[in-house]
Design a protein around this motif. Structure first.
Motif, PDB file in Angstrom:
ATOM      1  N   PRO B   8       0.829  -1.210   0.000  1.00 62.04           N
ATOM      2  CA  PRO B   8       0.000   0.000   0.000  1.00 62.04           C
ATOM      3  C   PRO B   8       0.858   1.251   0.000  1.00 62.04           C
ATOM      4  CG  PRO B   8      -0.106  -1.113   2.131  1.00 62.04           C
ATOM      5  CD  PRO B   8       0.661  -2.004   1.210  1.00 62.04           C
ATOM      6  N   GLU B   9       0.319   2.327  -0.574  1.00 61.79           N
ATOM      7  CA  GLU B   9       1.060   3.579  -0.623  1.00 61.79           C
ATOM      8  C   GLU B   9       0.938   4.324   0.691  1.00 61.79           C
ATOM      9  OE1 GLU B   9       0.551   5.834  -4.519  1.00 61.79           O
ATOM     10  OE2 GLU B   9      -0.706   4.054  -4.746  1.00 61.79           O
ATOM     11  N   LYS B  10       1.896   5.232   0.894  1.00 59.52           N
ATOM     12  CA  LYS B  10       1.945   6.012   2.130  1.00 59.52           C
ATOM     13  C   LYS B  10       0.617   6.742   2.366  1.00 59.52           C
ATOM     14  CE  LYS B  10       5.020   9.153   4.476  1.00 59.52           C
ATOM     15  NZ  LYS B  10       5.633  10.445   4.265  1.00 59.52           N
ATOM     16  N   LYS B  11       0.104   7.303   1.295  1.00 58.98           N
ATOM     17  CA  LYS B  11      -1.143   8.068   1.388  1.00 58.98           C
ATOM     18  C   LYS B  11      -2.298   7.168   1.865  1.00 58.98           C
ATOM     19  CE  LYS B  11      -3.985  10.988  -1.599  1.00 58.98           C
ATOM     20  NZ  LYS B  11      -4.894  10.049  -2.270  1.00 58.98           N
ATOM     21  N   GLN B  12      -2.337   5.943   1.341  1.00 59.34           N
ATOM     22  CA  GLN B  12      -3.396   5.020   1.752  1.00 59.34           C
ATOM     23  C   GLN B  12      -3.289   4.698   3.244  1.00 59.34           C
ATOM     24  OE1 GLN B  12      -2.349   2.084  -1.377  1.00 59.34           O
ATOM     25  NE2 GLN B  12      -4.508   2.108  -1.927  1.00 59.34           N
ATOM     26  N   ILE B  13      -2.052   4.492   3.701  1.00 62.94           N
ATOM     27  CA  ILE B  13      -1.843   4.187   5.120  1.00 62.94           C
ATOM     28  C   ILE B  13      -2.306   5.370   5.978  1.00 62.94           C
ATOM     29  CG2 ILE B  13      -0.110   3.602   6.872  1.00 62.94           C
ATOM     30  CD1 ILE B  13      -0.164   1.455   4.809  1.00 62.94           C
ATOM     31  N   GLU B  14      -1.945   6.558   5.541  1.00 66.03           N
ATOM     32  CA  GLU B  14      -2.321   7.757   6.316  1.00 66.03           C
ATOM     33  C   GLU B  14      -3.834   7.896   6.427  1.00 66.03           C
ATOM     34  OE1 GLU B  14       1.673  10.314   5.115  1.00 66.03           O
ATOM     35  OE2 GLU B  14      -0.260  10.869   4.215  1.00 66.03           O
ATOM     36  N   GLU B  15      -4.515   7.524   5.366  1.00 64.47           N
ATOM     37  CA  GLU B  15      -5.973   7.680   5.369  1.00 64.47           C
ATOM     38  C   GLU B  15      -6.686   6.771   6.359  1.00 64.47           C
ATOM     39  OE1 GLU B  15      -7.164   7.348   1.296  1.00 64.47           O
ATOM     40  OE2 GLU B  15      -6.377   9.345   0.831  1.00 64.47           O
ATOM     41  N   VAL B  16      -6.076   5.621   6.685  1.00 62.34           N
ATOM     42  CA  VAL B  16      -6.741   4.703   7.629  1.00 62.34           C
ATOM     43  C   VAL B  16      -6.180   4.853   9.050  1.00 62.34           C
ATOM     44  CG1 VAL B  16      -7.334   3.018   5.853  1.00 62.34           C
ATOM     45  CG2 VAL B  16      -5.177   2.769   7.096  1.00 62.34           C
ATOM     46  N   MET B  17      -5.241   5.772   9.213  1.00 60.14           N
ATOM     47  CA  MET B  17      -4.562   5.945  10.502  1.00 60.14           C
ATOM     48  C   MET B  17      -5.446   6.720  11.486  1.00 60.14           C
ATOM     49  SD  MET B  17      -1.722   4.918  11.756  1.00 60.14           S
ATOM     50  CE  MET B  17      -0.852   4.299  10.337  1.00 60.14           C
ATOM     51  N   PRO B  18      -5.561   6.251  12.727  1.00 54.69           N
ATOM     52  CA  PRO B  18      -6.265   7.060  13.731  1.00 54.69           C
ATOM     53  C   PRO B  18      -5.515   8.380  13.935  1.00 54.69           C
ATOM     54  CG  PRO B  18      -5.791   4.827  14.547  1.00 54.69           C
ATOM     55  CD  PRO B  18      -5.028   4.994  13.281  1.00 54.69           C
TER      56      PRO B  18
END
Lengths: 364, 162
Positions: B8-18
């Motif tokens: 997964p891309e960094k942006k995708q990870i950031e979007e699901v991050m609390p």
């Protein structure tokens, strides 16, 4: 010659659910399975299933086979023939069977074909070397017979089967050097891809196998990047030393009996090849002949189970069983099936079914 | 790109991050599920109401992170093995990270193992604090790892020396 009300060919997820649905309505069912055990492909699925509670989500495939197999064996309306292969369908509606070298015939009032699919293969120089397998065959070797296929594997195909079998090879302690995929994108559910990736297995999209090499058995393969027209790009060739190559490039429905029975067929690439025209309850163009599962179009096991239920309900209904509950049960199953196919992951199956519907309208 | 490499891309990870505040307040779930597929056991397994109700079985999980108590029951329920729990409050320098594990050997509590990132690269050494089956009779284990804080959102798997 034997007689039965409903004959079901194949005891995978579709056949098992079909048997339970039809028997649940009171019909007498004969379930024929080629293997000495029930479950079809479920028996070698060691990963947790997707879907919802109704489709046994989070349970492993072989556990689902145990559960459904037990229910089928305990059902007094279901007669089971294991180790039995259906050989052919005759004009008078009789099917011939072979069980442990003995030939017999059976005439059902309704027939549900839940025969599943076979693996596709790929042609390249030396593709017939020993140790080049279908990925499903490797899964059977490992998970049914407990035999390791080799030590270093390359997987050709990044659909769900290729990626899941790669994961299972890792679980068995086998090194997977790479997953090679000709298409520009991974076909498997991305969560499956991520879980093999974080174990260190690279996935090479837009790549293919050019050739295999070895004297007695496979020793290495040549892999290259390909362009949008699937032509190898010069200078991108690399060699991988592997003792096993698994091929997971799709499945083709097992439809021979349907052709013999005169069911109207259509060639629908999205569904995996030739599939029968059928209605919403999986009844083909020949009355009282049904299909369920991959034979009607390649799809997930969860959908196969619901199709089995639909076919089982309708076959029983045609024979006069379950007249009161039929409408409600079919409606619920249809809603479930539509929900499974509704999302982006169901796009391919939806477009395939649309083409199949069009083919059906043209034919009628 | 996730659809090309499985990473997964960094942006995708950031979007699901609390949120940072939520992460700083105690253990919380991170659901790395980026593709709409017909699947809902995360929602049906959660007893806390942290996963919002699915309108459609193909929905991506939507979260109310305030309700998550870090119990981790969803880790073993997710067929995609895409759920992790991070506790950044564990100590000054270390966070706790819980991951699903379906391989042998199952490490022992106290073992030092290699921490792998989403590409399978070793990014550091981590200590196995706790090992438990994800549910009764489940063969998916949940490993709770002590990881350096800066790797809490990097490490997603481990390598155990045979």
């Amino acid at each position: 010659m034997d007689k039965t009300e409903i004959l079901i060919v194949g005891s995978g997820p579709a056949g098992l659910k079909g048997a339970l649905a039809a028997a649940g309505q009171g019909a007498r069912v004969t379930l024929v399975e080629r293997d000495p055990f029930l479950g079809g492909q479920l028996v070698k699925q060691t990963h947790m299933f997707f879907g919802s509670k109704e489709h046994y989500a989070s349970e492993r495939g072989f556990k689902i086979a145990e559960k459904l197999g037990k229910a089928v064996k305990e059902d007094p309306n279901i007669n089971i023939y294991e180790n039995t292969t259906v050989l052919g369908y005759y004009e008078d509606g009789v099917l011939s069977l072979e069980k442990e070298g003995k030939f017999s015939t059976i005439k059902p009032e309704a027939l549900i074909m839940a025969t599943g699919a076979q693996e596709n293969t790929l042609m390249f120089p030396n593709c017939d070397l020993p140790s080049i397998y279908g990925a499903g065959a490797v899964q059977t070797l490992m998970n049914v017979h407990g035999i390791l296929p080799g030590k270093k594997v390359a997987m050709l195909g990044a659909g769900n089967i290729g990626v899941i079998v790669s994961y299972q090879l890792l679980q068995a302690g086998v090194e997977v050097l790479a997953i090679i995929e000709a298409l520009p994108n991974i076909g498997a559910y991305h969560v499956h891809a991520s879980k093999v990736r974080r174990m260190g297995v690279p996935i090479w999209t837009s790549h293919t196998v050019l050739s295999a090499h070895g004297r007695e058995t496979l020793e290495k393969i040549t892999v290259a990047e390909i362009d949008a027209d699937f032509k190898p790009l010069a200078g991108t060739e690399k060699e991988l030393e592997v003792d096993v190559l698994c091929i997971a490039v799709g499945l083709t429905p097992l439809t021979e009996i349907l052709f013999q029975a005169g069911c109207r067929m259509a060639y629908i690439p999205e569904l995996g090849g030739h599939v029968p025209l059928c209605d919403e309850t999986l009844e083909t163009s020949v009355k009282n002949i049904f299909v369920a599962g991959d034979v009607s179009g390649i799809e997930e096991a969860s959908a196969a189970m619901v199709e089995g239920t639909l076919a089982g309900l309708k076959a029983a209904y045609n024979l006069g069983y379950g007249r009161d509950s039929y409408g409600e049960l079919v409606k619920a199953a249809r809603l479930e099936l539509d929900a499974l196919r509704r999302g982006p992951a169901g796009e391919k199956i939806r477009s395939g079914l649309e083409r199949l519907n069009l083919a059906g309208k043209e034919a009628s | 790109m996730l659809s090309k490499s499985g990473v997964p891309e960094k942006k995708q990870i950031e979007e699901v991050m609390p949120s940072k505040e939520r992460l700083a307040s105690g253990p919380v779930v991170i659901v790395e599920c980026f593709q709409e597929i017909p699947c809902d056991p995360c929602y049906t397994s959660c007893k806390q109401g942290c996963f919002l109700p699915f309108e459609d079985i193909n929905d991506l999980p939507r979260m109310d992170f305030e309700k998550c108590n870090g119990c981790g029951i969803c880790i073993g329920a997710c067929p995609g093995l895409a759920i992790f729990i991070v506790d950044e409050t564990y100590s000054e320098n270390q966070a706790l990270l819980s991951i699903p594990w379906e391989f042998k050997p199952v490490p022992a509590e106290g073992d030092i193992v290699e921490g792998l990132n989403r590409k399978g690269e070793t990014v550091g050494q981590v200590r196995v604090k706790k090992v438990r089956p994800s549910a009764k009779k489940s063969t998916t284990h949940v490993l709770t790892l002590e990881v350096p804080k800066d790797l809490a959102h990097e490490v997603r798997s481990i390598k155990v020396k045979q």
